[in-house]
Motif scaffolding. Sequence first.
Motif, PDB file in Angstrom:
ATOM      1  N   PHE A   1      -5.503  -1.117   5.044  1.00 41.35           N
ATOM      2  CA  PHE A   1      -4.919  -2.334   4.503  1.00 41.35           C
ATOM      3  C   PHE A   1      -5.639  -2.737   3.226  1.00 41.35           C
ATOM      4  CE2 PHE A   1      -2.437  -3.588   8.215  1.00 41.35           C
ATOM      5  CZ  PHE A   1      -3.090  -2.954   9.260  1.00 41.35           C
ATOM      6  N   CYS A   2      -4.892  -3.224   2.251  1.00 41.14           N
ATOM      7  CA  CYS A   2      -5.554  -3.876   1.131  1.00 41.14           C
ATOM      8  C   CYS A   2      -5.434  -5.380   1.297  1.00 41.14           C
ATOM      9  CB  CYS A   2      -5.001  -3.406  -0.210  1.00 41.14           C
ATOM     10  SG  CYS A   2      -3.338  -3.927  -0.589  1.00 41.14           S
ATOM     11  N   SER A   3      -6.366  -6.094   0.682  1.00 41.53           N
ATOM     12  CA  SER A   3      -6.439  -7.533   0.840  1.00 41.53           C
ATOM     13  C   SER A   3      -6.966  -8.160  -0.436  1.00 41.53           C
ATOM     14  CB  SER A   3      -7.348  -7.880   2.022  1.00 41.53           C
ATOM     15  OG  SER A   3      -8.622  -7.315   1.839  1.00 41.53           O
TER      16      SER A   3
ATOM     17  N   GLU B   1       0.831  -1.208   0.000  1.00 40.16           N
ATOM     18  CA  GLU B   1       0.000   0.000   0.000  1.00 40.16           C
ATOM     19  C   GLU B   1       0.865   1.257   0.000  1.00 40.16           C
ATOM     20  OE1 GLU B   1      -2.063  -2.991   2.878  1.00 40.16           O
ATOM     21  OE2 GLU B   1      -0.035  -2.265   2.477  1.00 40.16           O
ATOM     22  N   SER B   2       0.310   2.313  -0.541  1.00 38.88           N
ATOM     23  CA  SER B   2       0.964   3.623  -0.496  1.00 38.88           C
ATOM     24  C   SER B   2      -0.096   4.706  -0.570  1.00 38.88           C
ATOM     25  CB  SER B   2       1.972   3.778  -1.636  1.00 38.88           C
ATOM     26  OG  SER B   2       1.305   3.709  -2.888  1.00 38.88           O
ATOM     27  N   GLY B   3       0.321   5.932  -0.273  1.00 40.08           N
ATOM     28  CA  GLY B   3      -0.579   7.068  -0.423  1.00 40.08           C
ATOM     29  C   GLY B   3      -1.138   7.623   0.867  1.00 40.08           C
ATOM     30  N   GLY B   4      -0.843   6.988   1.983  1.00 38.12           N
ATOM     31  CA  GLY B   4      -1.321   7.517   3.250  1.00 38.12           C
ATOM     32  C   GLY B   4      -0.618   8.826   3.597  1.00 38.12           C
TER      33      GLY B   4
ATOM     34  N   TYR C   1      -7.174   0.776  -6.009  1.00 37.10           N
ATOM     35  CA  TYR C   1      -7.132   2.149  -5.527  1.00 37.10           C
ATOM     36  C   TYR C   1      -8.272   2.412  -4.549  1.00 37.10           C
ATOM     37  CZ  TYR C   1      -4.389   2.538  -9.839  1.00 37.10           C
ATOM     38  OH  TYR C   1      -3.460   2.348 -10.839  1.00 37.10           O
ATOM     39  N   LEU C   2      -8.052   3.382  -3.695  1.00 38.07           N
ATOM     40  CA  LEU C   2      -9.124   3.878  -2.828  1.00 38.07           C
ATOM     41  C   LEU C   2      -9.007   5.401  -2.789  1.00 38.07           C
ATOM     42  CD1 LEU C   2     -11.496   3.074  -0.978  1.00 38.07           C
ATOM     43  CD2 LEU C   2      -9.904   3.292   0.949  1.00 38.07           C
TER      44      LEU C   2
ATOM     45  N   SER D   1      -3.151   3.584  -2.945  1.00 36.60           N
ATOM     46  CA  SER D   1      -2.902   2.586  -3.982  1.00 36.60           C
ATOM     47  C   SER D   1      -2.361   1.331  -3.332  1.00 36.60           C
ATOM     48  CB  SER D   1      -1.886   3.099  -5.007  1.00 36.60           C
ATOM     49  OG  SER D   1      -2.342   4.253  -5.651  1.00 36.60           O
ATOM     50  N   CYS D   2      -2.577   0.211  -3.985  1.00 36.22           N
ATOM     51  CA  CYS D   2      -2.032  -1.061  -3.514  1.00 36.22           C
ATOM     52  C   CYS D   2      -1.605  -1.865  -4.735  1.00 36.22           C
ATOM     53  CB  CYS D   2      -3.066  -1.816  -2.703  1.00 36.22           C
ATOM     54  SG  CYS D   2      -2.547  -3.466  -2.190  1.00 36.22           S
TER      55      CYS D   2
END
Length: 124
Positions: free
Chosen positions: A95-97, A6-9, A80-81, A21-22
Amino acid sequence: QVQLVESGGGLVQAGASLSLSCVVSGLSFRHYSVAWFRQIPGKEREFVAAVSRSGGSPNYADSAMGRFTVSRDNTKNTVYLQMNSLKLEDTAVYFCSAKLSPNNVQVSTAYNYWGRGTQGTVSS
């Protein structure tokens, strides 16, 4: 080896946006349902949003409806979120899963693979 990164926090003010993004590797991404969960220390991991293998049929928690958008790009193995109109209570590790089955997308124990998370902090 399966990896979800994950990134973007980050730290933003209330009302602002964050784009997470993940990137997923080590599995056939287009065959997996993917989702975002979040967790606050001392609390259980909470479902946020999920997207089907094709990218259709997004599924959102009530808290995310109307503010968050989940999407995926199967050519980039990425989910993406987009989080808009952020509130203080959105502060969490995100978290992404991923999992093979298209069912029970809101159930954290149904997921086979997890990233390490990215911190999103919303300040007043």
